[in-house]
Design a protein around this motif. Structure first.
Motif: not given
Length: 95
Positions: A17-20, A42-45, A58-63
């Protein structure tokens, strides 16, 4: 005051999800002259431009969550247009 967008992508991992998301936000940032700061660890920005817009994500698991904060001088019509475009792009990440 910030507005929040939340989108759940069932069946997809946080890294995917984060990459897309970063790919799509990179296009938006380039189109509107914004700066993209991504933190893959951290899958955030954030995507921002001083005095205009600040989108923290931010991405946490599927959210996926995105907080939109606009400058005081940005008209409501532009805020709504940006929010609508962002929601459309998020909705099509896995289309």
């Amino acid at each position: 005051m910030a507005e929040r967008i939340e989108q759940r992508f069932n069946g997809h991992g946080a890294n995917e999800i984060y990459e897309r998301l970063v790919d799509q936000l990179g296009i938006v940032a380039k189109e509107y002259g914004l700066k993209l700061d991504a933190a893959p660890a951290t899958r955030a920005g954030r995507v921002h431009r001083k005095g205009m817009v600040d989108v923290k994500f931010a991405v946490v698991e599927e959210l996926l969550t995105a907080d939109l904060d606009f400058g005081m001088l940005i008209p409501k019509s532009i805020r709504e247009r940006v929010r609508t475009e962002l929601e459309q792009r998020l909705g099509s990440l896995f289309a």
